[in-house]
Motif scaffolding. Structure first.
Motif, short mmCIF file in Angstrom:
data_model
loop_
_atom_site.label_atom_id
_atom_site.label_comp_id
_atom_site.label_asym_id
_atom_site.label_seq_id
_atom_site.Cartn_x
_atom_site.Cartn_y
_atom_site.Cartn_z
N PRO B 89 13.85 13.64 35.36
CA PRO B 89 15.47 13.72 35.52
C PRO B 89 15.63 14.39 37.03
O PRO B 89 14.71 15.00 37.45
CB PRO B 89 15.92 14.66 34.49
N PRO B 90 16.61 13.88 37.72
CA PRO B 90 16.83 14.83 38.92
C PRO B 90 16.87 16.11 38.94
O PRO B 90 17.59 16.63 38.06
CB PRO B 90 18.08 14.11 39.42
N LYS B 91 16.35 16.75 40.00
CA LYS B 91 16.34 18.25 39.80
C LYS B 91 17.78 18.67 40.21
O LYS B 91 18.44 18.47 41.29
CB LYS B 91 15.39 18.79 41.10
N ARG B 92 18.16 19.60 39.37
CA ARG B 92 19.40 20.02 39.81
C ARG B 92 19.21 21.56 40.09
O ARG B 92 18.44 22.44 39.62
CB ARG B 92 20.35 20.19 38.48
N SER B 93 20.17 21.79 41.27
CA SER B 93 19.69 23.21 42.08
C SER B 93 20.58 24.12 41.42
O SER B 93 20.32 25.23 41.33
CB SER B 93 19.90 22.99 43.34
N PHE B 99 21.67 24.15 33.37
CA PHE B 99 22.07 24.59 32.13
C PHE B 99 22.63 23.39 31.38
O PHE B 99 22.03 22.94 30.07
CB PHE B 99 23.15 25.79 31.79
N PHE B 100 23.42 22.50 31.95
CA PHE B 100 24.09 21.29 31.11
C PHE B 100 23.12 20.12 31.38
O PHE B 100 23.35 19.21 30.77
CB PHE B 100 25.39 21.11 31.88
N HIS B 288 18.44 23.71 24.89
CA HIS B 288 17.26 24.48 25.73
C HIS B 288 16.08 25.19 24.80
O HIS B 288 14.95 25.18 25.16
CB HIS B 288 17.86 25.56 26.34
N VAL B 289 16.48 25.61 23.69
CA VAL B 289 15.64 26.24 22.64
C VAL B 289 14.58 25.23 22.39
O VAL B 289 13.52 25.51 22.41
CB VAL B 289 16.33 26.72 21.34
N ALA B 290 15.16 23.87 21.70
CA ALA B 290 14.20 22.81 21.42
C ALA B 290 13.18 22.34 22.37
O ALA B 290 12.17 22.23 22.55
CB ALA B 290 15.24 21.59 21.18
#
Lengths: 121, 311
Positions: B89-93, B99-100, B288-290
């Motif tokens: 997936p594209p890296k989000r800065s 987070f989303f 995120h936990v998963a």
């Protein structure tokens, strides 16, 4: 090792990256029954020229990755002469991909050939 | 040309290959050794009559000398993986994007599915190990226990390969795709002995025992986390669309539920927006936990299941 040699090696490596996958798919689509790594390598060796005549150890990781992409499937059978062999055969998705790859290959080959036309042999 | 002498036996060849691959991913080393052994044994069978040293000398040209093979595996593994794997997936800065962004990451769902699946696999593994171990150990007094124990250890190896495939597919951690093949030249007695002395047999067993408590924990975390988050989100939506009535007089805590006279929530109207936002945040935290649990578990599996090759 001189400079042109290194250049040639580098060029061959780059060329082989995609063509080996294409050749493996083609061999397996023509095969009547599932084949294992050694047999595939030997078959390519018989016809192999240029980048396909490279080291045969390079074929195994490509086979495994083609399987990972679901273009091949495989099963293991014990063998008399060594470790259990992994036999590969092409999947339906593999055949479809091969068809697309073949036309992409032909188009590329033709246009490269026409660009190369008239270059000194 | 080569600093190292060309090996004269297959075990020597594999030993040199392993030395040349030192430091690489253990799963890749295991695959490389397996492939090389398949090729060398087939070639040896093909050229019956020639000595092992002659065959290896001829193979160095076609298959490659150990150092060349090692280099090829390092290279091909990288290029082919890059070419055939689904793009990352594209890296989000931005922090917000990070987070989303978790919601479009396929690995999140792989990990979530693994957490749900691990309850079932954990029970199966635990049962197999405890049954196999207690039956074969207690039958050791009789002679029948010995073959049973050996069979059981073999089963552990098969199971660790299977679990490895599951972990690689769902959690994205590279695991061996081939059974590790121990040296042909050794007698079967020695190979059986190796099963006992190889530490990975025992750590794999530990892993399978651990899978029961871990599986229960993963399953519980996944189910409670998801249902709580979804109930938080559903209650305000149901209230706003008129599906549920807001009834503060219902006893206790009832986010959303059926009371006998329609679907009801007992959350006050002014609380609903907060509940909604909280639910969305909780859902993303859960994802995120998963993902984090998936990553950690992949490392655990690799540590306990992948054998360092004994050639």
């Amino acid at each position: 090792m001189n400079d042109p040699d290194i250049q040639l090696k580098k060029f061959q490596k780059e060329l082989s990256a995609g063509t080996v996958s294409l050749a493996l798919l083609a061999v397996l689509s023509k095969a009547e029954e599932p084949m294992y790594g050694y047999l595939i390598a030997k078959q390519l060796e018989r016809v192999g020229e240029g980048v396909l005549s490279g080291k045969q150890s390079a074929l195994y990781p490509v086979l495994r990755n083609l399987e990972g992409a679901a273009l091949l499937d495989s099963f293991v059978e014990p063998s008399m002469s060594g470790p259990p062999r992994r036999y590969y055969r092409i999947t339906e998705a593999g055949r479809n991909t091969l068809r697309e790859w073949v036309s992409a290959w032909r188009a590329t080959r033709d246009s490269v050939d026409s660009v190369l036309l008239g270059i000194l042999e | 040309m080569n600093a190292q002498n060309l090996p004269t036996t297959i075990p020597e060849y594999l030993e040199q290959l392993r030395a040349a691959l030192r430091g690489a991913d253990p799963a890749m080393i295991q695959d490389a050794l397996y492939d090389a052994e398949e090729y060398l044994r087939s070639e040896l069978a093909e050229q019956a009559g020639k000595s092992e040293a002659e065959v290896i000398a001829s193979v160095a040209g076609s298959y490659g000398a150990p150092e060349e093979v090692a280099e090829i595996y390092r290279d091909t593994e990288v290029t082919v993986n890059r070419a055939l794997r689904a793009p990352p997936p594209p890296k989000r800065s931005s922090l917000l994007g990070k987070f989303f962004g978790v919601i479009v990451d396929p690995r999140t769902y792989g990990a979530l599915f693994y957490m749900l699946l691990s309850l079932a696999t954990g029970i199966v593994y635990f049962t197999v190990v405890t049954t196999g171990l207690s039956v074969s150990l207690s039958l050791l007094i009789l002679i029948i226990g010995v073959p049973l124990l050996v069979l059981f250890l073999g089963l552990i190896r098969v199971l660790s390969l299977v679990e490895g495939r599951v972990v690689e597919v769902l959690l994205g951690e590279r695991m061996p795709r081939r059974p590790l093949y121990t040296q042909r030249g050794k007698g079967w007695l020695e190979r059986i002995k190796e099963m006992f002395t190889d530490g990975r047999t025992w750590t794999a067993m530990l892993y399978f025992l651990l899978m029961l408590p871990l599986g229960i924990a993963y399953f519980t975390v996944a189910v409670t986390g998801l249902t709580t988050a979804l109930a938080f989100i559903a209650a305000p939506l149901a209230a706003w669309t008129g599906i549920a009535n807001i009834r503060a007089d219902v006893d206790g805590w009832m986010l959303i539920g059926e009371t006998g006279n329609g679907i009801v929530t007992n959350v006050h109207a002014w609380e609903l927006p907060f509940l909604f936002v909280g639910g969305i945040l909780l859902l993303f935290v859960m994802l995120h936990v998963a993902k984090g649990i998936g990553k950690l578990h992949g490392l655990l599996a690799k540590h306990l299941l992948v054998r360092s090759p004994v050639v």
